[in-house]
Design a protein around this motif. Structure first.
Motif, mmCIF file in Angstrom:
data_model
loop_
_atom_site.group_PDB
_atom_site.id
_atom_site.type_symbol
_atom_site.label_atom_id
_atom_site.label_comp_id
_atom_site.label_asym_id
_atom_site.label_seq_id
_atom_site.Cartn_x
_atom_site.Cartn_y
_atom_site.Cartn_z
ATOM 1 N N ARG A 305 -4.348 1.621 -7.163
ATOM 2 C CA ARG A 305 -3.435 2.714 -6.872
ATOM 3 C C ARG A 305 -3.386 2.880 -5.357
ATOM 4 O O ARG A 305 -4.369 2.655 -4.657
ATOM 5 N N GLU A 307 -1.387 5.309 -1.975
ATOM 6 C CA GLU A 307 -0.527 6.417 -1.546
ATOM 7 C C GLU A 307 -0.491 6.482 -0.031
ATOM 8 O O GLU A 307 -1.429 6.101 0.665
ATOM 9 N N ALA A 312 3.314 7.915 -3.755
ATOM 10 C CA ALA A 312 2.787 6.707 -4.372
ATOM 11 C C ALA A 312 3.418 5.466 -3.744
ATOM 12 O O ALA A 312 4.597 5.465 -3.381
ATOM 13 N N VAL A 313 2.624 4.420 -3.626
ATOM 14 C CA VAL A 313 3.066 3.159 -3.026
ATOM 15 C C VAL A 313 2.791 2.027 -4.004
ATOM 16 O O VAL A 313 1.692 1.947 -4.579
ATOM 17 N N ASN A 314 3.762 1.161 -4.186
ATOM 18 C CA ASN A 314 3.569 -0.017 -5.037
ATOM 19 C C ASN A 314 2.730 -1.059 -4.303
ATOM 20 O O ASN A 314 2.950 -1.323 -3.108
ATOM 21 N N VAL A 315 1.790 -1.649 -5.025
ATOM 22 C CA VAL A 315 0.895 -2.644 -4.441
ATOM 23 C C VAL A 315 0.849 -3.870 -5.354
ATOM 24 O O VAL A 315 0.651 -3.735 -6.569
ATOM 25 N N THR A 316 1.028 -5.029 -4.776
ATOM 26 C CA THR A 316 0.825 -6.275 -5.522
ATOM 27 C C THR A 316 -0.573 -6.799 -5.218
ATOM 28 O O THR A 316 -1.074 -6.673 -4.089
ATOM 29 N N PRO A 328 0.644 -3.829 0.014
ATOM 30 C CA PRO A 328 1.397 -2.597 -0.266
ATOM 31 C C PRO A 328 2.824 -2.700 0.250
ATOM 32 O O PRO A 328 3.069 -3.258 1.322
ATOM 33 N N ASN A 329 3.748 -2.165 -0.504
ATOM 34 C CA ASN A 329 5.160 -2.218 -0.141
ATOM 35 C C ASN A 329 5.512 -1.026 0.755
ATOM 36 O O ASN A 329 6.305 -0.144 0.388
ATOM 37 N N TYR A 345 -9.254 1.025 -6.181
ATOM 38 C CA TYR A 345 -9.252 0.116 -7.325
ATOM 39 C C TYR A 345 -10.646 0.106 -7.929
ATOM 40 O O TYR A 345 -11.623 0.588 -7.324
#
Length: 509
Positions: A305, A307, A312-316, A328-329, A345
């Motif tokens: 997760r 932020e 919230a931030v998307n993370v691959t 992180p995007n 995580y």
């Protein structure tokens, strides 16, 4: 205005008589010009005379012999370049107070500096001595910058002293104020060729940063060749250690690594936290965090997760063994915004963790938006102590040394234990049996382990033969110990005065 400046510079150069070469360091372009040298016209001098003899009254006239002197060859003029100290984006620093730029002798091949180069003294114009060039009129070394100089510097080298001979090497050192956290820069200067008043040189940065604010040439693999000292300069970008001054930071990005506990045991789920912060004055794009888990730790799929500023931030996540790469995007905002990126995580602790050291290491990189250079920091680490707990990859070994009267390898009633018998393990551990011939050893690493009895420790006994299992007719034993398991290894001995034949005969009586 440029034409006027060039004329002024030319006047400076015509008045110079002692220095014939200039060492070029700079990014500022200077006007191109060539000075027309006066023709070497010979000087001719004659005299006429008239003389009257008082006694005779005779008048004598004549012309003297002609005296001719060739004019001295003109001394080559100085060339007028400027160096400049810039910020990471090529602009001016906020404050130049306390900065100094010096030219030093090269002490060794690693770039250590020796004494400052002894430069020929110069003075401002309108004097009868060698004329210096603004801002360093006196050819001081090192040269202390002030804000009015706007980062400019220059040095003059003397041809007559061999200071521009091909092969000469110097270290250009940029030193920040003593009371600041700014980093020093060093550039190696090697004179490679000379063509009249132009000295060609190679500049190699020694601090791992690009030399110019407008070029990607770095000190590691790149050099900058100056082929025309009159028109091409070298620009330096100053690196600093923190955000106190708005310029190119040596540490432009920060990463902190923490865990939700100080100790864990096999079977636990631990939570790691990553805190990334921009320390620069420009936005950092494409942040990428590499996180290396300790031995025995496994990433929990889908647990990450992130932020930024409460959003919230998307993370691959990319996995390669125990190495995790988080992308992180989002871009990291400038330091003044004081908004860190937080990533959490989970990881599960397995039995193998007991074999490791519990140290987790992470590093981060990103791209500056002002000059498109990659910045990075790390690794940072977090130590988590590992307790064995209920689940462990270690096992326990137990056994006994006894007198085997019937040679079956098993202890029956009437077969006593042998005290103080010594058993050695494959890792060098030494085990001694108790008064009943028993031993036990805990926290033994699992796997194939070897034990051997020291027959010299059981005086009067020898290894008893086994009539049923051939593999037990050996002084050593191999046991496969499972994680958390129990292994048993017995050693049977018999008195050296008795053998198998004696026992059989005794049984037939």
């Amino acid at each position: 205005m440029k034409t006027r400046n060039c004329a002024i510079k030319q006047n400076f150069l015509r008045n110079s008589l002692s220095l014939t070469a200039i060492f070029l360091l700079g990014s500022s372009q200077v006007c191109e010009f060539s000075l027309a040298q006066p023709a070497a016209t010979p000087i001719r001098n004659t005299a006429t005379f008239t003389y009257t003899d008082i006694a005779s009254g005779a008048v004598f006239q004549g012309v003297s012999a002609q005296l001719q002197v060739s004019a001295a060859a003109a001394i080559p003029p100085l060339i007028d370049p400027f160096g400049s100290l810039t910020s990471c984006d090529g602009g001016l620093l906020a404050d130049y107070t306390g900065f100094s730029v010096g030219l030093y002798e090269l002490l060794n091949s690693t770039g250590d500096i020796g004494l400052p180069v002894s430069l020929t003294a110069t003075v401002p114009p309108k004097t009868k001595q060698a004329v210096g060039i603004s801002p360093n009129f006196y050819n001081s070394n090192p040269f202390v910058l002030v804000n009015s100089d706007q980062g400019r510097f220059n040095f003059l080298l003397d041809v007559g002293r061999g200071q521009v001979d091909v092969g000469r090497e110097y270290i250009l050192a940029v030193k920040p104020p003593a009371n600041s956290a700014l980093a020093e820069r060093r550039v190696r200067i090697t004179i490679t060729a000379r063509n009249g008043n132009v000295a060609s040189y190679t500049a190699t940065s020694l601090d791992g940063e690009p030399i110019s604010a407008t070029s990607e040439a770095t000190s590691v693999n790149g050099v900058i060749n100056i082929s025309n000292a009159e028109t091409v300069g070298l620009s330096l970008a100053v690196a600093v250690n923190n955000i106190n001054i708005a310029t190119c930071e040596a540490q432009a990005i920060q990463l902190l690594k923490t865990g939700d506990r100080a100790a864990a045991e096999p079977g636990d789920i631990v939570v790691y936290r990553l805190n990334a912060k921009n320390l620069s004055t420009t936005v950092i794009n494409n942040p990428e965090i590499r996180d290396d888990l300790p031995l025995g730790f496994q990433y929990v799929d889908g647990s990450v997760r992130a932020e930024l500023g409460g959003n919230a931030v998307n993370v691959t996540v990319e996995r390669n063994g125990r190495s995790l790469t988080f992308r992180p995007n989002v871009a990291l905002p400038i330091a003044a915004d004081n908004i860190p990126l937080n990533i959490v995580y989970a990881a599960q602790v397995t039995n193998d963790a007991i074999r490791g050291n519990g140290i987790n290491r992470a590093s981060i990189s990103g791209t500056r938006t002002d000059n498109r250079r990659i910045v990075r920091t790390g690794p940072v680490s977090h130590l988590m102590r590992i307790r064995p707990g209920i689940l462990s990859d270690c096992g326990t070994l137990v056994g006994r040394v006894f007198v085997d009267k019937n040679f079956d390898g098993e202890q029956q009633p009437g077969e006593p234990g042998v005290p103080n018998a010594v058993i050695y393990m494959d890792d060098g551990n030494r085990i001694v049996t108790d008064a009943n011939g028993l031993y036990s050893l805990s926290n033994v690493l699992s796997g194939s382990r070897t034990l051997a009895i020291d027959l010299t420790s059981v005086s009067g006994y020898t290894l008893a033969p086994n009539l049923y299992f051939i593999e037990r007719n050996s002084q050593s034993r191999l046991v496969r110990l499972a994680p958390g398991g129990l292994g048993r290894v017995n050693f049977a001995v018999t008195p050296t005065a008795r053998g198998i034949s004696d026992t059989i005969q005794e049984g037939t009586k």
